[in-house]
Design a protein around this motif. Sequence first.
Motif, PDB file in Angstrom:
ATOM      1  N   TRP A  68     -49.662  56.642 -51.226  1.00 43.15           N
ATOM      2  CA  TRP A  68     -50.574  57.676 -51.705  1.00 43.15           C
ATOM      3  C   TRP A  68     -51.467  57.099 -52.788  1.00 43.15           C
ATOM      4  O   TRP A  68     -51.096  56.158 -53.482  1.00 43.15           O
ATOM      5  CB  TRP A  68     -49.802  58.862 -52.279  1.00 43.15           C
ATOM      6  CG  TRP A  68     -49.047  59.635 -51.247  1.00 43.15           C
ATOM      7  CD1 TRP A  68     -49.571  60.417 -50.258  1.00 43.15           C
ATOM      8  CD2 TRP A  68     -47.630  59.690 -51.090  1.00 43.15           C
ATOM      9  NE1 TRP A  68     -48.570  60.956 -49.508  1.00 43.15           N
ATOM     10  CE2 TRP A  68     -47.365  60.534 -49.991  1.00 43.15           C
ATOM     11  CE3 TRP A  68     -46.566  59.115 -51.757  1.00 43.15           C
ATOM     12  CZ2 TRP A  68     -46.089  60.815 -49.562  1.00 43.15           C
ATOM     13  CZ3 TRP A  68     -45.284  59.391 -51.329  1.00 43.15           C
ATOM     14  CH2 TRP A  68     -45.058  60.243 -50.240  1.00 43.15           C
ATOM     15  N   ASP A  69     -52.636  57.682 -52.956  1.00 45.69           N
ATOM     16  CA  ASP A  69     -53.596  57.202 -53.943  1.00 45.69           C
ATOM     17  C   ASP A  69     -53.184  57.656 -55.338  1.00 45.69           C
ATOM     18  O   ASP A  69     -53.248  58.834 -55.667  1.00 45.69           O
ATOM     19  CB  ASP A  69     -54.995  57.731 -53.615  1.00 45.69           C
ATOM     20  CG  ASP A  69     -56.055  57.138 -54.522  1.00 45.69           C
ATOM     21  OD1 ASP A  69     -55.785  56.109 -55.160  1.00 45.69           O
ATOM     22  OD2 ASP A  69     -57.154  57.717 -54.568  1.00 45.69           O
ATOM     23  N   VAL A  70     -52.728  56.701 -56.143  1.00 46.11           N
ATOM     24  CA  VAL A  70     -52.364  56.988 -57.528  1.00 46.11           C
ATOM     25  C   VAL A  70     -53.169  56.093 -58.471  1.00 46.11           C
ATOM     26  O   VAL A  70     -52.723  55.754 -59.554  1.00 46.11           O
ATOM     27  CB  VAL A  70     -50.845  56.803 -57.765  1.00 46.11           C
ATOM     28  CG1 VAL A  70     -50.055  57.888 -57.077  1.00 46.11           C
ATOM     29  CG2 VAL A  70     -50.384  55.434 -57.326  1.00 46.11           C
ATOM     30  N   ALA A  74     -58.438  58.041 -59.092  1.00 45.80           N
ATOM     31  CA  ALA A  74     -57.922  59.331 -58.612  1.00 45.80           C
ATOM     32  C   ALA A  74     -57.507  60.214 -59.777  1.00 45.80           C
ATOM     33  O   ALA A  74     -57.753  61.423 -59.774  1.00 45.80           O
ATOM     34  CB  ALA A  74     -56.743  59.104 -57.665  1.00 45.80           C
ATOM     35  N   ASP A  79     -57.441  64.218 -59.212  1.00 43.59           N
ATOM     36  CA  ASP A  79     -56.666  64.267 -57.974  1.00 43.59           C
ATOM     37  C   ASP A  79     -55.239  63.791 -58.255  1.00 43.59           C
ATOM     38  O   ASP A  79     -54.961  62.608 -58.325  1.00 43.59           O
ATOM     39  CB  ASP A  79     -57.316  63.387 -56.903  1.00 43.59           C
ATOM     40  CG  ASP A  79     -56.566  63.407 -55.592  1.00 43.59           C
ATOM     41  OD1 ASP A  79     -55.703  64.292 -55.410  1.00 43.59           O
ATOM     42  OD2 ASP A  79     -56.837  62.537 -54.743  1.00 43.59           O
ATOM     43  N   LEU A  80     -54.336  64.740 -58.432  1.00 47.21           N
ATOM     44  CA  LEU A  80     -52.942  64.422 -58.746  1.00 47.21           C
ATOM     45  C   LEU A  80     -52.036  64.478 -57.528  1.00 47.21           C
ATOM     46  O   LEU A  80     -50.817  64.402 -57.658  1.00 47.21           O
ATOM     47  CB  LEU A  80     -52.412  65.379 -59.815  1.00 47.21           C
ATOM     48  CG  LEU A  80     -53.161  65.373 -61.148  1.00 47.21           C
ATOM     49  CD1 LEU A  80     -52.584  66.413 -62.073  1.00 47.21           C
ATOM     50  CD2 LEU A  80     -53.123  64.002 -61.780  1.00 47.21           C
ATOM     51  N   THR A  81     -52.617  64.592 -56.352  1.00 46.49           N
ATOM     52  CA  THR A  81     -51.818  64.728 -55.128  1.00 46.49           C
ATOM     53  C   THR A  81     -50.871  63.552 -54.935  1.00 46.49           C
ATOM     54  O   THR A  81     -49.688  63.740 -54.658  1.00 46.49           O
ATOM     55  CB  THR A  81     -52.743  64.848 -53.901  1.00 46.49           C
ATOM     56  OG1 THR A  81     -53.696  65.879 -54.145  1.00 46.49           O
ATOM     57  CG2 THR A  81     -51.959  65.152 -52.660  1.00 46.49           C
ATOM     58  N   GLY A  82     -51.383  62.334 -55.091  1.00 40.92           N
ATOM     59  CA  GLY A  82     -50.548  61.155 -54.916  1.00 40.92           C
ATOM     60  C   GLY A  82     -49.427  61.088 -55.935  1.00 40.92           C
ATOM     61  O   GLY A  82     -48.283  60.759 -55.609  1.00 40.92           O
ATOM     62  N   VAL A  84     -48.039  63.609 -57.581  1.00 42.94           N
ATOM     63  CA  VAL A  84     -47.075  64.669 -57.288  1.00 42.94           C
ATOM     64  C   VAL A  84     -46.182  64.265 -56.131  1.00 42.94           C
ATOM     65  O   VAL A  84     -44.953  64.446 -56.160  1.00 42.94           O
ATOM     66  CB  VAL A  84     -47.791  66.007 -57.013  1.00 42.94           C
ATOM     67  CG1 VAL A  84     -46.835  67.049 -56.488  1.00 42.94           C
ATOM     68  CG2 VAL A  84     -48.491  66.499 -58.268  1.00 42.94           C
ATOM     69  N   ASN A  85     -46.774  63.681 -55.091  1.00 44.09           N
ATOM     70  CA  ASN A  85     -45.982  63.259 -53.933  1.00 44.09           C
ATOM     71  C   ASN A  85     -44.983  62.161 -54.306  1.00 44.09           C
ATOM     72  O   ASN A  85     -43.824  62.206 -53.886  1.00 44.09           O
ATOM     73  CB  ASN A  85     -46.895  62.766 -52.801  1.00 44.09           C
ATOM     74  CG  ASN A  85     -47.657  63.882 -52.145  1.00 44.09           C
ATOM     75  OD1 ASN A  85     -47.283  65.049 -52.248  1.00 44.09           O
ATOM     76  ND2 ASN A  85     -48.759  63.556 -51.500  1.00 44.09           N
TER      77      ASN A  85
END
Length: 90
Positions: A68-70, A74, A79-82, A84-85
């Motif tokens: 994931w993109d961290v 990002a 964009d905290l999606t990576g 969080v995942n």
Amino acid sequence: GLSPFLFALGDDAFADFVGGIQFLPTTIMMVHLCPAGSEGASYAMFTTMSNSAYSLASAFSTLLLGVWDVSKDAMERGDLTGMVNLTALT
């Protein structure tokens, strides 16, 4: 809201805190279960295994950074999606 930097820092600090809390009672329990006279060897074995597991976990989590993109970009975009995942996975 919470800045990405504080989120990332808080996750790492919280993980270290929880690891320390979990390590001490487990160590005390193991020392009480081992035969009399071999507490030092048991403690040495337990800490060696714990430190080895920590190193392996760090290497494995570094490999997962590519899933994931961290990246810093990002985080700056919000964009905290990576993050969080990865937090949920590890």
